[in-house]
Design a protein around this motif. Structure first.
Motif, PDB file in Angstrom:
ATOM      1  N   LYS A  15      94.270  36.211 -40.461  1.00 17.12           N
ATOM      2  CA  LYS A  15      95.150  35.245 -39.796  1.00 17.12           C
ATOM      3  C   LYS A  15      95.948  35.945 -38.700  1.00 17.12           C
ATOM      4  O   LYS A  15      96.412  37.064 -38.880  1.00 17.12           O
ATOM      5  N   ASP A  16      96.097  35.267 -37.562  1.00 19.27           N
ATOM      6  CA  ASP A  16      96.986  35.760 -36.523  1.00 19.27           C
ATOM      7  C   ASP A  16      98.213  34.859 -36.458  1.00 19.27           C
ATOM      8  O   ASP A  16      98.350  33.909 -37.245  1.00 19.27           O
ATOM      9  N   LEU A  17      99.106  35.143 -35.525  1.00 23.42           N
ATOM     10  CA  LEU A  17     100.348  34.373 -35.419  1.00 23.42           C
ATOM     11  C   LEU A  17     100.065  32.900 -35.116  1.00 23.42           C
ATOM     12  O   LEU A  17     100.779  32.003 -35.585  1.00 23.42           O
ATOM     13  N   ILE A  18      98.995  32.655 -34.338  1.00 20.22           N
ATOM     14  CA  ILE A  18      98.626  31.271 -34.004  1.00 20.22           C
ATOM     15  C   ILE A  18      98.279  30.493 -35.269  1.00 20.22           C
ATOM     16  O   ILE A  18      98.648  29.317 -35.421  1.00 20.22           O
ATOM     17  N   SER A  19      97.560  31.127 -36.201  1.00 23.72           N
ATOM     18  CA  SER A  19      97.181  30.467 -37.470  1.00 23.72           C
ATOM     19  C   SER A  19      98.432  30.011 -38.222  1.00 23.72           C
ATOM     20  O   SER A  19      98.512  28.863 -38.678  1.00 23.72           O
ATOM     21  N   TRP A  20      99.406  30.917 -38.351  1.00 24.67           N
ATOM     22  CA  TRP A  20     100.644  30.587 -39.073  1.00 24.67           C
ATOM     23  C   TRP A  20     101.413  29.476 -38.358  1.00 24.67           C
ATOM     24  O   TRP A  20     101.920  28.551 -39.001  1.00 24.67           O
ATOM     25  N   ASN A  21     101.486  29.545 -37.033  1.00 22.17           N
ATOM     26  CA  ASN A  21     102.233  28.533 -36.274  1.00 22.17           C
ATOM     27  C   ASN A  21     101.617  27.145 -36.393  1.00 22.17           C
ATOM     28  O   ASN A  21     102.324  26.144 -36.538  1.00 22.17           O
ATOM     29  N   ILE A  22     100.281  27.082 -36.318  1.00 21.37           N
ATOM     30  CA  ILE A  22      99.604  25.774 -36.421  1.00 21.37           C
ATOM     31  C   ILE A  22      99.872  25.151 -37.786  1.00 21.37           C
ATOM     32  O   ILE A  22     100.177  23.956 -37.901  1.00 21.37           O
ATOM     33  N   MET A  23      99.766  25.971 -38.847  1.00 19.08           N
ATOM     34  CA  MET A  23      99.972  25.448 -40.197  1.00 19.08           C
ATOM     35  C   MET A  23     101.420  25.012 -40.391  1.00 19.08           C
ATOM     36  O   MET A  23     101.706  23.977 -41.016  1.00 19.08           O
ATOM     37  N   LEU A  24     102.341  25.778 -39.814  1.00 18.89           N
ATOM     38  CA  LEU A  24     103.763  25.429 -39.920  1.00 18.89           C
ATOM     39  C   LEU A  24     104.043  24.098 -39.217  1.00 18.89           C
ATOM     40  O   LEU A  24     104.750  23.233 -39.740  1.00 18.89           O
ATOM     41  N   PHE A  25     103.471  23.924 -38.029  1.00 20.83           N
ATOM     42  CA  PHE A  25     103.618  22.661 -37.297  1.00 20.83           C
ATOM     43  C   PHE A  25     103.027  21.501 -38.090  1.00 20.83           C
ATOM     44  O   PHE A  25     103.587  20.401 -38.119  1.00 20.83           O
ATOM     45  N   ALA A  26     101.871  21.740 -38.714  1.00 17.04           N
ATOM     46  CA  ALA A  26     101.205  20.684 -39.484  1.00 17.04           C
ATOM     47  C   ALA A  26     102.094  20.208 -40.637  1.00 17.04           C
ATOM     48  O   ALA A  26     102.274  19.000 -40.838  1.00 17.04           O
ATOM     49  N   PHE A  27     102.657  21.158 -41.394  1.00 19.94           N
ATOM     50  CA  PHE A  27     103.568  20.786 -42.478  1.00 19.94           C
ATOM     51  C   PHE A  27     104.768  20.013 -41.937  1.00 19.94           C
ATOM     52  O   PHE A  27     105.207  19.013 -42.517  1.00 19.94           O
ATOM     53  N   GLY A  28     105.320  20.491 -40.832  1.00 23.27           N
ATOM     54  CA  GLY A  28     106.490  19.833 -40.257  1.00 23.27           C
ATOM     55  C   GLY A  28     106.210  18.424 -39.789  1.00 23.27           C
ATOM     56  O   GLY A  28     107.013  17.509 -40.006  1.00 23.27           O
ATOM     57  N   LEU A  29     105.061  18.221 -39.142  1.00 17.54           N
ATOM     58  CA  LEU A  29     104.716  16.895 -38.625  1.00 17.54           C
ATOM     59  C   LEU A  29     104.570  15.860 -39.727  1.00 17.54           C
ATOM     60  O   LEU A  29     104.851  14.675 -39.523  1.00 17.54           O
ATOM     61  N   TYR A  30     104.091  16.314 -40.898  1.00 24.07           N
ATOM     62  CA  TYR A  30     103.877  15.379 -42.007  1.00 24.07           C
ATOM     63  C   TYR A  30     105.022  15.374 -43.015  1.00 24.07           C
ATOM     64  O   TYR A  30     104.856  14.932 -44.151  1.00 24.07           O
ATOM     65  N   GLY A  31     106.186  15.887 -42.585  1.00 23.31           N
ATOM     66  CA  GLY A  31     107.384  15.781 -43.405  1.00 23.31           C
ATOM     67  C   GLY A  31     107.428  16.697 -44.601  1.00 23.31           C
ATOM     68  O   GLY A  31     108.260  16.519 -45.491  1.00 23.31           O
ATOM     69  N   SER A  84     108.707  19.547 -45.451  1.00 23.33           N
ATOM     70  CA  SER A  84     109.664  20.569 -45.016  1.00 23.33           C
ATOM     71  C   SER A  84     109.712  21.767 -45.970  1.00 23.33           C
ATOM     72  O   SER A  84     109.818  22.913 -45.533  1.00 23.33           O
ATOM     73  N   THR A  85     109.631  21.494 -47.271  1.00 26.91           N
ATOM     74  CA  THR A  85     109.679  22.589 -48.258  1.00 26.91           C
ATOM     75  C   THR A  85     108.525  23.555 -48.033  1.00 26.91           C
ATOM     76  O   THR A  85     108.703  24.780 -47.998  1.00 26.91           O
ATOM     77  N   GLN A  86     107.311  22.986 -47.866  1.00 26.26           N
ATOM     78  CA  GLN A  86     106.126  23.820 -47.648  1.00 26.26           C
ATOM     79  C   GLN A  86     106.230  24.592 -46.331  1.00 26.26           C
ATOM     80  O   GLN A  86     105.827  25.760 -46.254  1.00 26.26           O
ATOM     81  N   ALA A  87     106.780  23.935 -45.295  1.00 27.54           N
ATOM     82  CA  ALA A  87     106.917  24.593 -43.991  1.00 27.54           C
ATOM     83  C   ALA A  87     107.865  25.788 -44.076  1.00 27.54           C
ATOM     84  O   ALA A  87     107.563  26.873 -43.554  1.00 27.54           O
TER      85      ALA A  87
END
Length: 623
Positions: free
Chosen positions: A399-415, A417-420
């Motif tokens: 995983k690179d930084l982009i992988s972590w950022n995309i997953m973080l955005f995905a959790f955030g977009l779908y509410g 927050s705990t997982q993000a």
């Protein structure tokens, strides 16, 4: 001994050199007797023509037939390993070279350095180089390339400075390395020293310089080198012309591209691909399609340029259609093709086709590429499939930084927050340093989930703990978060504190204006709305939101004035647009239009759904 063995071997080598490799192999297989020279001729033919895997298989067959390989055998086999970037097979060959006693042969040592260099084994390449008694220019240039290819430009620069003789290839290697890393100034410094050293640049030097110019935002460097190319007479060289086309494409200089194309006599496949890519980068999809159709041959780069170009210019359906046509034509997609079509699927939220492409990715063996993994991750996230998105994230080995950022955005977009927030903590403990994009995702998550205190804490930690200064996007997230929570005064103070440039104020005011509309604060909303109408008189959303806010508060006269101003300014609201994927086909809907072929059936189904939604409510009231 077969009397015509030497004659047939010579014919075999000639067929291989001319590219008729299938005929050469047929002749090789029909030979009743084969010596080491015949095997070497076939092995060299495979290696030179790019059939690297076949070359290594032939070496295996040669050893099975109990024929002893010589230094020519190992040189060709090492070239094949280098072509495949297969370090393991190269190391195996290295061991065999030691066993068979060919480690003292100069061509073998040079081939070993070249192989390790192309397999990113710069330290191994250096060990072979140090063990050599006498070094040739080829040895020095191969070692130099090994460090440049591994991105170790500091070591490469040290090697370059102690070279007994700096030939053109050495200068070109260094210039190309700095160009690849975006060090344009260093490229030009080297070029200047090259001229002072009385070393004449060739087409590869000038091509590398033009490629470095393409990384600059201004085209002045590119124009200077283009002028030098014309004066030195290298403008007729295809490689140079192709790099000029690519550079002007980055600068969106359509006229210059056309002039260069007209000056080029015979176009090769690289030229055609460069022209296609150039038209796509300037947004001229129609011209790119015409060039694609005119190209005598299309390879994977040609198709990928079309798919990526359509996706980049917003023609995502056309991008997907081109990918399907590419597969149907028998052309095998590469990692860049998959990345481009996954981007198109994510833009269109076409999860059905996205899953089909995911299966193709697995079948093609590209799952280990983080670039492809990130594309899949992004596609599933934007299509609303958060479970598959997280599954892909877990499957990415590196995983690179982009992988972590995309997953973080995905959790955030779908509410989620705990997982993000948990993912962010795991990311930091895994040794990844968050960047500005990471904090946009975190602040967006806090905004969507109403975590005001956590959002304030994250915003403060940016500069205090991580040394990242907040920019317009971070402040806009904070303004949005505070506005959603009803802290309108605090949100406005924050915007006015950070923003002084007009364009930045507009963006923050737009976010705050939307919050005022949602919170029903007509006083502040009216003030911000009027300011936005003055700053951006052609922005239709400001008119619509202000008018709706006046209507909601019963200020009908003010609402009518806003609508009249909108009409006077000839501003029209773009109609709402949505789409849905049904059986791998996209059905689109535009507000105010009945263009869909099944509109009557859709209206009927909607009326049934409406009555069913109302009926249980009535029953609940009776009970």
């Amino acid at each position: 001994m077969y009397p015509h063995l030497a004659h047939i071997t010579s014919k075999l080598a000639a067929l291989a050199r001319s590219g008729r490799i299938v005929c050469a192999r047929k002749l090789f297989d029909e030979m009743p007797e084969r010596d080491t020279i015949a095997w070497n001729a076939m092995l060299s033919g495979y290696s030179q023509q790019g059939f690297h895997q076949e070359a290594l298989l032939l070496l295996s067959q040669m050893r099975t037939n109990n024929l002893k390989p010589d230094h020519y055998t190992f040189t060709s086999a090492l070239s094949a390993s280098a072509g495949l970037a297969n370090r393991l097979s190269g190391q195996t060959l290295h061991a065999l070279i030691v066993v068979f006693g060919y480690i003292s042969f100069f061509p073998v040592n040079n081939a070993l350095i070249d192989m390790y260099g192309k397999c990113l084994g710069s330290d191994d390449a250096n060990r072979v180089f140090e063990d050599m008694g006498f070094k040739t220019e080829v040895s020095w240039c191969s070692l130099l390339f090994a460090y440049v290819n591994a991105g170790r430009l500091d070591v490469a620069s040290s090697v370059f400075s102690v070279m007994p003789k700096r030939v053109v290839i050495a200068w070109n290697t260094m210039i190309a390395g700095y160009a690849k890393s975006g060090e344009v100034a260093l490229c030009f410094d080297l070029f200047k020293k090259m001229l002072e050293d009385s070393c004449r640049p060739d087409q590869w030097t000038l091509s590398a310089l033009m490629n470095s110019c393409a990384e600059e935002t201004k085209n002045c460097y590119g124009c200077m080198i283009h002028g030098f190319i014309v004066k030195s007479g290298w403008d007729s060289a295809l490689e140079v012309s192709n790099s000029i086309i690519s550079a002007y494409a980055r600068f969106s200089c359509q006229n210059e591209i056309s002039k260069v194309v007209q000056c080029v006599g015979v176009l090769n496949q690289v030229s055609w691909n460069a022209i296609i890519d150039a038209h796509m980068k300037t947004g001229n999809c129609h011209e790119a399609l015409l060039v694609f159709q005119q190209a005598p041959e299309k390879n994977v780069v040609s198709w990928t340029s079309m798919v990526a170009g359509y996706a980049r210019n917003g023609n995502v359906e056309q991008a997907i259609s081109f990918f399907i046509d590419m597969v149907r034509s028998g052309m095998k997609p590469d990692d860049f093709t998959f990345g481009a079509v996954l981007h198109a699927c994510s833009s269109l939220a076409a999860i059905g086709l996205g899953k089909t492409i995911h299966a193709c990715v697995i079948q093609s063996g590209y799952c280990r590429y983080s670039y492809i993994g990130n594309g899949l991750l992004n596609m599933y996230a934007k299509c609303g499939d958060i479970l598959d998105s997280f599954s892909v994230f877990n499957d990415i080995l590196e995983k690179d930084l982009i992988s972590w950022n995309i997953m973080l955005f995905a959790f955030g977009l779908y509410g989620l927050s705990t997982q993000a927030l948990q993912l962010f903590e795991l990311m930091v403990t895994s040794g990844f340093k968050p960047d500005k994009v990471t904090f946009i995702g975190l602040l967006m998550t806090c905004s969507h989930s109403g975590l005001i205190e956590k959002g304030r804490s994250v915003f403060e930690s940016m500069s205090v703990l991580h040394g990242i200064s907040p920019d317009i996007d971070h402040v806009a997230c904070m303004v949005d978060m505070l506005g959603r929570a009803g802290h309108l005064r605090e949100a406005r103070e924050l915007a006015e504190k950070y923003f002084s440039i007009q364009s930045e104020k507009i963006e923050s005011f737009e976010v705050l204006f939307g919050a005022c509309s949602g919170q029903g604060d007509t006083e502040m909303g009216a003030e911000l709305g009027e300011q936005l109408l003055t700053l951006e008189p052609q922005n239709e959303m400001s008119y619509v939101l202000l008018s709706n806010m006046y209507c909601a508060s019963g200020q009908w006269k003010e609402a009518e004035i806003v609508r009249r101003t909108m009409a006077f300014q000839q501003v029209k609201k773009l109609p709402g647009f949505s789409w849905i994927e049904v059986k791998n086909e996209m059905a689109s809907f535009v507000a105010g239009r009945q263009s869909n072929a099944y509109m009557r059936e859709l209206s009927y189904i909607l009326s049934i759904l409406e009555s069913e939604m109302r009926y249980p409510l009535t029953v609940a009231c009776w009970e």
